[in-house]
Every structure is written in C-alpha cells, then in structure tokens.
Design an enzyme around this catalytic site. Sequence first.
Site, PDB file in Angstrom:
ATOM      1  N   ASN A  27       0.842  -1.198   0.000  1.00  0.00           N
ATOM      2  CA  ASN A  27       0.000   0.000   0.000  1.00  0.00           C
ATOM      3  C   ASN A  27       0.879   1.251   0.000  1.00  0.00           C
ATOM      4  O   ASN A  27       2.103   1.154  -0.016  1.00  0.00           O
ATOM      5  CB  ASN A  27      -0.946  -0.025   1.211  1.00  0.00           C
ATOM      6  CG  ASN A  27      -0.179  -0.097   2.510  1.00  0.00           C
ATOM      7  OD1 ASN A  27       0.589   0.792   2.831  1.00  0.00           O
ATOM      8  ND2 ASN A  27      -0.362  -1.189   3.251  1.00  0.00           N
TER       9      ASN A  27
ATOM     10  N   LYS B 183     -11.251  -3.478  18.527  1.00  0.00           N
ATOM     11  CA  LYS B 183      -9.866  -3.925  18.782  1.00  0.00           C
ATOM     12  C   LYS B 183      -9.450  -3.676  20.230  1.00  0.00           C
ATOM     13  O   LYS B 183      -8.286  -3.867  20.580  1.00  0.00           O
ATOM     14  CB  LYS B 183      -8.901  -3.241  17.808  1.00  0.00           C
ATOM     15  CG  LYS B 183      -9.240  -3.502  16.330  1.00  0.00           C
ATOM     16  CD  LYS B 183      -8.122  -3.102  15.378  1.00  0.00           C
ATOM     17  CE  LYS B 183      -8.596  -3.180  13.927  1.00  0.00           C
ATOM     18  NZ  LYS B 183      -7.521  -3.309  12.973  1.00  0.00           N
TER      19      LYS B 183
END
Length: 400
Positions: free
Chosen positions: A206, A339
Amino acid sequence: MESKQVIVGVTGGIAAYKAAELVRLLVKSEIRTRVAMTRHATRFVTPLTFETLCGNPVIHDMWEGEGTAMAHIDWGQEADLIIIAPATANFVAKMAHGIGDDFLSTMLLAATARVMVCPSMNTHMYENRAVQANLALLRDRGIVVMDPGKGQLACRTEGPGRLPEPVEILDRAAALLSPQDLSGLTILVTAGPTVEPIDPVRFVSNRSSGKMGYALADAARKRGAAVILVSGPTNLTPPTGVEHIGVKSAEDMRTAVLDRRKNCHIIIKAAAVADYRPRQSRDQKIKKGPEGVSLELVKNPDILAELGASRHDYPGVLVGFAAETEDLLENATEKVRAKNLDMIVANDVTRTDAGFDSDTNKVKIITKDGAVEDVPLMPKGKVADLVLDRSKAILDKNFE
Ligand code: CTP
C-alpha cells in the site's frame, strides 16, 4: 520548539561553513537563533551570512556592534542552549580553563544555559592528549560533547575530526531542548507498509510512507523513551537512538511485535498492515500467460486486534491508527471498540495534505470513552508529540 532560544557559537575552523546550514535548520524548526562568532571564524564565513539566515545581528567583537553593554551576560542567561559548532582545539582549551578573552568565551563563563560542544579539527589534533583532557574536563562539568564524525577531512587526512552533519547536530539539540517526560518508558511503534510477496519480483502493498510512525519514534526518543521501531520497507532513515527492527510482511510484523510487547508501556500501531496476502508466494517469477489472471488472497492476522484481545498479557497503553476514506468518525470509533484500544488516531487518507506520504497530518483522536479531539492540520512531528502527550496521560491515569 517555538518558545526555545539557541545561540550558535562559531569558532575559527574550516567547518564554520557548515554552521550556516545548522543555523538555517534551527530557524526552520522555529527555534529563535542568535549567532556569536570568534574573530577567526569571521575569516571563514562572514557575519552577514549568519545575520541573513537567523534574522538577528551577530556579535563577533566584544567592543563594537550590536547589543547592550551587557550582551555577554544577557545572552547566556536568555538562551536555553548554546551550541559551539565548530569548536576548535583552542576554543575547547579556553572553555576548559575558564578563559574569557572575547565575546563568545566570556558569554560562556556567565551562561546558565546548557552547552553543547561539537569539536572539529585535524585527527592528530583531536587525538592529542591535551585536547582529549580538555574535552574530558568539559564532560565532567555537564557539557555535552558531540563526537566528531570520521572520514576525509579538509586537511586531507582520514579519521575522526569531521563536524557532524548539521542535521545530526540539530537532532541532538532538539533532544536536549525537549522535556524528558518519557524517560524510563519503553514505547513500541510500528510504521510503514507491509509487503506481501506474489513471486520474487512482485508484491501486494500500500501507499504508506512510514513518515507518521518515524515521527512518533523520533519524538518519543527525543523525550527520553527507549523506542522500538518495527517498520515495513520505507525510504526513511531510522532516527538515531531507536532500536529499528525491519520487517516485510504482516506475519513478520506480528512476530516482531508479539516478541517485544511484554516490557512496553505504550504500543502505537501506525503501520498500514496489508489486510490480505497472496495465498501462494511463488519461488519463481510468474510468466506472462493468458489475457486475464486472478490472484487469490487470504486474510492476514490483525496484529492490533490480537494485542487488544490479550490485554492481560499486555497491561500498557494501546493506540491504533485508522486510515479512512469515508465515515471517518464512525469507522474509527468502531475500531476502538472492536480492537479493545485505549485510543485511535484517525486520518482521512483522501486529503492531499494529510495521510500517506504527506509531511502534515490532520487527525481526530478518539479515546475509548468516546471523546473526540479534532486536531488542526499540523506537521507530523507535532501530531506525534500530541499523540505521545495523550498516550502518556492515559498511562499516568491507569497507574494512579
Ligand atoms: N492493523 C493491524 N493488523 C492488520 C490490519 C490493521 O495491526 N492486519 C492495525 C493498523 O496498524 C492500525 C489499525 O489496525 O493501527 C487500523 O488499521 P486500518 O487499516 O485503518 O483498519 P483495518 O482494521 O485494516 O480495517 P479496514 O481496512 O477495513 O478499514
């Protein structure tokens, strides 16, 4: 650094020309900079060069020119740091023995500011026992002495004696000017992209440059923390003084982070981890074949979610980053919950002045209690300091 004031003292060595770049870098860092020169230094570079760069009059003569009659007293009291660069053997000797026979040496005698000395001279001169003894005296008195670089010197000898690069001097100065509020803490930062191989020449990755993670590592180290930087491939040089662990894939990053998490007080996951990797990584280059091919991807481990799910093993502060292109607040807030984070730093990666590869960032900081702080656009270094401030506040609260 805006509120800080530094004096650069330039003495008469050939490396005086490099002091001009140091002054430029200090001014660029928004540090108020004044310059004092010895008479011999003015033979190498003119005061006008420094005056132009720092926008302040330069003192090079005790008896004439700018300043009040008390400048030799006032300057050293007003400054936060005095950098002597380059420092000649003669000037080091004068400092070591308390001699004040010109403006710069007299100002140093009355100074209350911290002092950093950057010796630069011929290798034999640097290694001379008298010079080494004088430098030892300065160190004993709490003066920071920066080791000279090694290499080819202007006198055409090889060895130690080269003035460190201005950017290295700036780096050291910035650490001396920073509060040491993170000393005693270990901070792990992840940075950059991960790279998932398809074959020996191709990969899935990325656009992360690593700049935000490196800025965090740099700022944490300057503020006194022991820093572990786990980084995917980037074009950046790791900040000096940090432990750099280079990784490639998400799996490598996971192993490095899990290995090192135990003694960390704060973990900041600024890396852009690839969510998927090719199911198979071929040993040989894949040859061109049919018109269309498809690549089968499998999910990578979510390192941050794994850390969040094992908070019993890791009692420190856990900070994530969220790269979003839409519904930034909702998506980032959901990541804090999913998370099990203390905080997330969310940025809109569609902006050209924020996110990937930009030197500035515009973020929202969201804490697990749902509070949202909208941070204005600022350089990544400043965002880093802010994220560290907020993380430290959470750490302090957890251990109240
Ligand atoms: N992260 C991670 N491991 C992954 C994916 C992400 O540790 N496999 C971490 C990143 O380092 C970051 C945070 O999770 O701190 C959020 O990453 P982001 O890419 O914004 O979100 P994802 O969880 O990957 O979700 P999505 O791509 O769907 O937005």
